[in-house]
Design a protein around this motif. Structure first.
Motif, short mmCIF file in Angstrom:
data_model
loop_
_atom_site.label_atom_id
_atom_site.label_comp_id
_atom_site.label_asym_id
_atom_site.label_seq_id
_atom_site.Cartn_x
_atom_site.Cartn_y
_atom_site.Cartn_z
N THR A 1 -14.86 -30.31 62.28
CA THR A 1 -13.68 -31.13 62.55
C THR A 1 -13.78 -31.70 63.96
OG1 THR A 1 -12.60 -29.05 63.04
CG2 THR A 1 -11.98 -30.10 60.99
N ALA B 1 -6.94 -34.55 65.03
CA ALA B 1 -5.92 -35.35 64.34
C ALA B 1 -5.14 -36.16 65.37
CB ALA B 1 -4.99 -34.46 63.55
N ASP C 1 -4.57 -37.33 59.75
CA ASP C 1 -6.00 -37.12 59.57
C ASP C 1 -6.71 -38.46 59.40
OD1 ASP C 1 -7.25 -34.31 58.92
OD2 ASP C 1 -8.47 -35.90 58.00
N SER C 2 -7.90 -38.60 59.97
CA SER C 2 -8.56 -39.90 59.94
C SER C 2 -8.95 -40.35 58.53
CB SER C 2 -9.78 -39.90 60.85
OG SER C 2 -10.71 -38.95 60.40
N ARG D 1 -7.91 -30.29 66.44
CA ARG D 1 -8.71 -30.62 65.25
C ARG D 1 -9.11 -32.09 65.25
NH1 ARG D 1 -5.81 -31.02 61.53
NH2 ARG D 1 -7.39 -31.11 59.91
N SER E 1 1.27 -35.56 62.84
CA SER E 1 -0.17 -35.69 63.06
C SER E 1 -0.84 -36.24 61.81
CB SER E 1 -0.77 -34.36 63.48
OG SER E 1 -0.62 -33.41 62.47
#
Ligand code: ATP
Ligand code: BTN
Length: 243
Positions: free
Chosen positions: A69, A221, A234-235, A219, A232
């Protein structure tokens, strides 16, 4: 690792994926031009010959995807370190994986994983970095794009110097990532983060959010202060742009 410099290939990242298990750790493929250069989500990476750098690197890890990650953000930091070594500092990072100058997108990073969730795995890291752009190329890109020549205020550094700086930064940085994970890059990322404090629009497949960039978490995010509180993202799930 193996080093291949070829004239033309579909995509340096596809080439390393085809080699898969046969490729030694830290294999690097560089192409003069790509016939099917790709970005995230199947988008095209413009890859004409003679001007720019198209490079992919295969790195093996023992800890599985779970330990990776933040890798694509760490690679952004690695590209910034390479630019710094060339004396070029006026660039920054747009989450998750773009290197921008005040004029536009200078470099793109594509990290693709294969292997196991827990256990041996490999990352193919693709970097496209513009040294010199033509007007035709600027018109073909769907967004403002930039090059090292502009960043350097005249002539781009020699392409071999750029390739060498990039490979050195990758070898050292990926070792560091292997030892420390994204934790070892968080502070450097924050110092190059162009979205912190900026008004943002986050676009997901079904919904969108407006807010203000609040950095990235451990992580990798993206954190955004919205009306509903701190969120947050996530890509893999969203695209973000400055509002
Ligand atoms: P996201 O934030 O979702 O990643 P993005 O628009 O930057 O958004 P990417 O898939 O990361 O999308 O990158 C691909 C895009 O990069 C292309 O759609 C094009 O606009 C741009 N692009 C293509 N070739 C080049 C290039 N040589 N230099 C700079 N930008 C390019
Ligand atoms: C992005 O911004 O979406 C990532 C672009 C990554 C482009 C590089 S060029 C070398 C490697 N080969 C590819 O086909 N893509 C990456």
């Amino acid at each position: 690792g193996a080093l291949d410099v070829v004239w033309e290939i579909d995509s340096t990242s596809s080439e390393l994926q085809r080699r898969g298990a046969a490729a030694p750790d830290l294999s690097v493929v560089i192409a003069e031009t790509q016939s099917a250069g790709r970005g995230r989500r199947g988008r095209t990476w413009l890859s004409p010959p003679g001007l720019n750098l198209y490079l992919s690197c295969l790195k093996r890890f023992d800890g599985g995807f779970a330990s990776l990650t933040g890798l694509s953000l760490a690679v952004g930091v690695i590209v910034m370190r390479a630019l710094g070594a060339l004396g070029l500092c006026d660039a920054g990072l747009k989450w998750p994986n773009d290197v921008l100058t005040p004029d536009g997108k200078l470099a793109g990073i594509l990290v693709e994983l294969s292997g196991e969730y827990q256990g041996p795995c490999a990352a193919v890291i693709g970097i496209g970095l513009n040294l010199r752009l033509t007007d035709a190329l600027r018109q073909q890109a769907g967004q403002p794009i930039s090059d090292l020549a502009t960043l350097a205020g005249g002539e781009a550094p020699d392409r071999n110097r750029v390739a060498a700086a990039l490979i050195t930064a990758l070898c050292e940085g990926l070792d560091q990532f292997d030892r420390q994970g994204f934790a070892g890059f968080v502070d450097d990322y924050a110092s190059h983060d162009l979205l912190r404090g900026a008004p943002l629009r986050v676009q997901g497949p079904q919904a969108q959010w407006d807010g203000v960039g609040a950095g990235v978490d451990a992580r990798g995010a993206l954190c955004v202060r919205t009306e509903e509180g701190l969120q947050s993202f996530d890509s893999a799930d969203v695209s973000v742009r400055r509002a």
